[in-house]
Design a protein around this motif. Structure first.
Motif, mmCIF file in Angstrom:
data_model
loop_
_atom_site.group_PDB
_atom_site.id
_atom_site.type_symbol
_atom_site.label_atom_id
_atom_site.label_comp_id
_atom_site.label_asym_id
_atom_site.label_seq_id
_atom_site.Cartn_x
_atom_site.Cartn_y
_atom_site.Cartn_z
ATOM 1 N N ALA A 60 10.472 2.651 -29.492
ATOM 2 C CA ALA A 60 10.296 1.567 -28.529
ATOM 3 C C ALA A 60 10.026 0.313 -29.345
ATOM 4 O O ALA A 60 9.121 0.301 -30.176
ATOM 5 C CB ALA A 60 9.130 1.850 -27.592
ATOM 6 N N GLY A 61 10.819 -0.727 -29.131
ATOM 7 C CA GLY A 61 10.626 -1.918 -29.929
ATOM 8 C C GLY A 61 11.189 -3.146 -29.273
ATOM 9 O O GLY A 61 11.765 -3.085 -28.184
ATOM 10 N N VAL A 121 -0.309 7.375 -36.299
ATOM 11 C CA VAL A 121 1.042 6.811 -36.219
ATOM 12 C C VAL A 121 1.128 5.867 -35.021
ATOM 13 O O VAL A 121 0.964 6.292 -33.878
ATOM 14 C CB VAL A 121 2.096 7.925 -36.076
ATOM 15 C CG1 VAL A 121 3.505 7.341 -36.144
ATOM 16 C CG2 VAL A 121 1.900 8.987 -37.154
ATOM 17 N N PRO A 122 1.393 4.578 -35.274
ATOM 18 C CA PRO A 122 1.460 3.620 -34.159
ATOM 19 C C PRO A 122 2.736 3.797 -33.341
ATOM 20 O O PRO A 122 3.819 3.972 -33.903
ATOM 21 C CB PRO A 122 1.451 2.262 -34.866
ATOM 22 C CG PRO A 122 2.002 2.538 -36.235
ATOM 23 C CD PRO A 122 1.585 3.938 -36.578
ATOM 24 N N SER A 123 2.602 3.764 -32.014
ATOM 25 C CA SER A 123 3.796 3.795 -31.167
ATOM 26 C C SER A 123 4.382 2.390 -31.099
ATOM 27 O O SER A 123 3.798 1.435 -31.608
ATOM 28 C CB SER A 123 3.453 4.327 -29.777
ATOM 29 O OG SER A 123 2.523 3.496 -29.116
ATOM 30 N N GLY A 124 5.546 2.260 -30.498
ATOM 31 C CA GLY A 124 6.249 0.986 -30.481
ATOM 32 C C GLY A 124 5.550 -0.089 -29.676
ATOM 33 O O GLY A 124 4.796 0.202 -28.738
ATOM 34 N N LEU A 125 5.778 -1.345 -30.066
ATOM 35 C CA LEU A 125 5.315 -2.504 -29.312
ATOM 36 C C LEU A 125 3.843 -2.515 -28.987
ATOM 37 O O LEU A 125 3.441 -2.708 -27.830
ATOM 38 C CB LEU A 125 6.132 -2.629 -28.037
ATOM 39 C CG LEU A 125 7.475 -3.252 -28.364
ATOM 40 C CD1 LEU A 125 8.508 -2.832 -27.393
ATOM 41 C CD2 LEU A 125 7.316 -4.758 -28.396
ATOM 42 N N VAL A 163 7.801 15.211 -33.951
ATOM 43 C CA VAL A 163 7.744 14.294 -35.096
ATOM 44 C C VAL A 163 7.425 12.861 -34.666
ATOM 45 O O VAL A 163 8.180 12.257 -33.891
ATOM 46 C CB VAL A 163 9.088 14.267 -35.856
ATOM 47 C CG1 VAL A 163 8.938 13.449 -37.138
ATOM 48 C CG2 VAL A 163 9.571 15.674 -36.164
ATOM 49 N N LEU A 164 6.355 12.307 -35.175
ATOM 50 C CA LEU A 164 6.039 10.896 -34.916
ATOM 51 C C LEU A 164 6.473 10.040 -36.100
ATOM 52 O O LEU A 164 6.419 10.477 -37.246
ATOM 53 C CB LEU A 164 4.522 10.743 -34.712
ATOM 54 C CG LEU A 164 3.882 11.632 -33.644
ATOM 55 C CD1 LEU A 164 2.387 11.322 -33.541
ATOM 56 C CD2 LEU A 164 4.560 11.453 -32.300
ATOM 57 N N PHE A 165 6.945 8.846 -35.799
ATOM 58 C CA PHE A 165 7.234 7.865 -36.857
ATOM 59 C C PHE A 165 6.815 6.509 -36.324
ATOM 60 O O PHE A 165 6.701 6.320 -35.099
ATOM 61 C CB PHE A 165 8.737 7.885 -37.234
ATOM 62 C CG PHE A 165 9.665 7.665 -36.066
ATOM 63 C CD1 PHE A 165 10.053 6.385 -35.681
ATOM 64 C CD2 PHE A 165 10.145 8.747 -35.318
ATOM 65 C CE1 PHE A 165 10.893 6.186 -34.593
ATOM 66 C CE2 PHE A 165 10.983 8.558 -34.226
ATOM 67 C CZ PHE A 165 11.362 7.266 -33.870
ATOM 68 N N ASP A 166 6.554 5.565 -37.199
ATOM 69 C CA ASP A 166 6.069 4.252 -36.773
ATOM 70 C C ASP A 166 7.022 3.639 -35.742
ATOM 71 O O ASP A 166 8.214 3.475 -36.019
ATOM 72 C CB ASP A 166 5.959 3.307 -37.975
ATOM 73 C CG ASP A 166 4.800 3.709 -38.887
ATOM 74 O OD1 ASP A 166 4.330 4.854 -38.783
ATOM 75 O OD2 ASP A 166 4.382 2.866 -39.709
ATOM 76 N N SER A 196 12.966 -9.017 -36.242
ATOM 77 C CA SER A 196 11.527 -8.911 -36.445
ATOM 78 C C SER A 196 11.156 -7.479 -36.804
ATOM 79 O O SER A 196 11.922 -6.540 -36.576
ATOM 80 C CB SER A 196 10.785 -9.343 -35.175
ATOM 81 O OG SER A 196 11.108 -8.475 -34.112
ATOM 82 N N GLU A 197 9.980 -7.338 -37.362
ATOM 83 C CA GLU A 197 9.547 -6.017 -37.813
ATOM 84 C C GLU A 197 9.529 -4.986 -36.692
ATOM 85 O O GLU A 197 9.772 -3.807 -36.919
ATOM 86 C CB GLU A 197 8.136 -6.112 -38.419
ATOM 87 C CG GLU A 197 8.121 -6.540 -39.865
ATOM 88 C CD GLU A 197 6.704 -6.516 -40.433
ATOM 89 O OE1 GLU A 197 5.854 -5.802 -39.891
ATOM 90 O OE2 GLU A 197 6.465 -7.233 -41.418
ATOM 91 N N ASP A 198 9.202 -5.463 -35.489
ATOM 92 C CA ASP A 198 9.073 -4.521 -34.379
ATOM 93 C C ASP A 198 10.319 -4.482 -33.476
ATOM 94 O O ASP A 198 10.233 -4.130 -32.308
ATOM 95 C CB ASP A 198 7.812 -4.819 -33.558
ATOM 96 C CG ASP A 198 7.790 -6.251 -33.038
ATOM 97 O OD1 ASP A 198 8.674 -7.034 -33.435
ATOM 98 O OD2 ASP A 198 6.882 -6.566 -32.244
#
Lengths: 276, 276
Positions: free
Chosen positions: B114-115, B85-89, B44-47, B121-123
């Motif tokens: 990963a953030g 789906v974008p990965s973190g950072l 499962v991928l999530f933003d 902040s959003e990320d």
């Protein structure tokens, strides 16, 4: 719930892969010793590349960037420039952010390929490598090998690309154990180690997961052991194996010269220290 | 050059990640014992997901599919369906191939995030997880936990998602060591092991690279040890750690009850076998 968010905050504090927080005492030491030198890493994607070969090192370098306040930066590149690059065997594509710059000081890392076993289909590994050899990548790697400010690192089958380009003649290298005979046939000297440093400017790794060790070694070498250790703790992984280098005592090879070692060394216990 | 191509062919033969070649003797054993049962894995991928958390298990399952002639299949999914789906950072995005089907028998694997460390902040990781909690993912995981034909597996911070959804109350679990306190605060029972199997239907892993061990354990469990061993050889990695389960002798805890253990156990040597 606030308490939980607080705990999550502290979790995020170390897990987040961004270059904004580092412990002060570590930082002071680093700034003093390194004079804010930055190491840039280009991870090269090509059609049919292996995901883990490329992304395990990518994430090690990204985490090292966080722990060093940006002393290392990393990006995905391709010989052709910014584009979506499909991984092998219908795996997901990754976006190369820029063109590989073969003259940019730092590290260029080449992953291996993942493809169909045997055959002449488009997605068979020999064809994937043959296609990669037709791109500008081999020529760019030749430029990189000639640049004293660049370290070329390879992981798994990625070692075969500079080998096929004739760049590894008489150089020590390792690839996935399955490809070691091919590596030797291409003129390199295959070394059975997890990571091999032929010279400070060429470092190769064995099968897939050795990419973690290649990257951790380079982080240690470029930024020092403390950052490498912090990445290891975050990833819950410890670098495996002694990095092989062409230096120090050459051990007796009991496999290929049993007679010589028996005749020259009367006591087995003295073998490792008696020579050189 | 033909010799080299031949060697590369044999290299490709085992390295290629496709379900078309397997050794006959292994196959016969498997077909007989498994009746061509296929295990499907949804990663499962999530933003803001973490790349290695997701792709290390993905590639283990893909290689296991090759060695088992397709006894395991794996795909990237998202709660929202097919999308990038974008990965973190600002890491690279991956394409989810389909929507997560919470009722499809098999394995559902949830990676961590990963953030940015701390902040709002959003990320930042707390926000990434909070955003994931607002999607259909938690509800889908609840359905999966209620389905006896599904195993939910989590890696690293991914364990915190079902925990925040209230699905891990009094269940044994592990996450990255940095998140263990948060896991406990969310009602789970944190276990310090690399892989924890709370029941056959919930398996969690520790930090980042433990995803390799989670996947290798599940391959062993679903397809048998021979396929898992073949993947280990290809990846040049050996599964680490004993998988913790709530069974067998409960060891004396010398950290929390030193007096009890001292008083009840006169000889240290007998501690591990005297109880139960």
């Amino acid at each position: 719930m606030n308490k939980i968010l607080g705990l999550l905050m502290s979790f995020a504090l170390v897990l987040g892969l961004v270059a904004s927080a580092a412990s002060a005492n570590t930082k002071d030491y680093k700034d003093a010793s390194k004079d804010k030198k930055t190491t840039h890493v280009q991870v090269v994607l090509f059609d049919g590349f292996d995901l883990l070969d490329a992304l395990a090192p990518y994430e090690v370098f990204a985490a090292a960037g966080m722990y060093s306040k940006g002393a290392v930066t990393v990006e995905l590149v391709s010989a052709e420039g910014k584009r979506s690059v499909p991984s092998g065997l219908n795996g997901p594509a990754l976006e190369a952010q820029a063109a590989l710059d073969p003259n940019r000081p730092g590290i260029i890392l080449v992953p291996g390929a993942a493809g169909k076993p045997a055959g002449n289909s488009e997605d068979a590994v020999p064809n994937i490598l043959a296609q990669a050899m037709k791109t500008d990548l081999p020529g760019m790697l030749k430029q990189a090998f000639n640049n004293k400010e660049i370290t070329v690192a390879t992981v798994c089958g990625g070692t075969l690309i500079p080998a096929m380009a004739g760049l590894l003649k008489d150089r020590h290298a390792v690839t996935n154990h399955i490809g070691m005979a091919a590596l030797g046939a291409l003129g390199a000297i295959p070394i059975e180690a997890r990571v091999v440093e032929d010279s400070p400017r060429f470092v190769s790794g064995g099968g897939v997961t050795s990419g973690l060790d290649v990257a951790l070694y380079l982080v240690d070498r470029e930024l020092g052991p403390q950052v490498a250790n912090s990445v290891e703790k975050l990833f819950e992984y410890e670098k495996r194996g002694t990095v092989w280098k062409a230096e120090g005592i050459t051990p007796v090879d009991f496999n290929t010269s049993p007679k010589a070692s028996e005749e020259k060394q009367p006591a087995a216990i003295s073998v490792s220290t008696a020579e050189k």
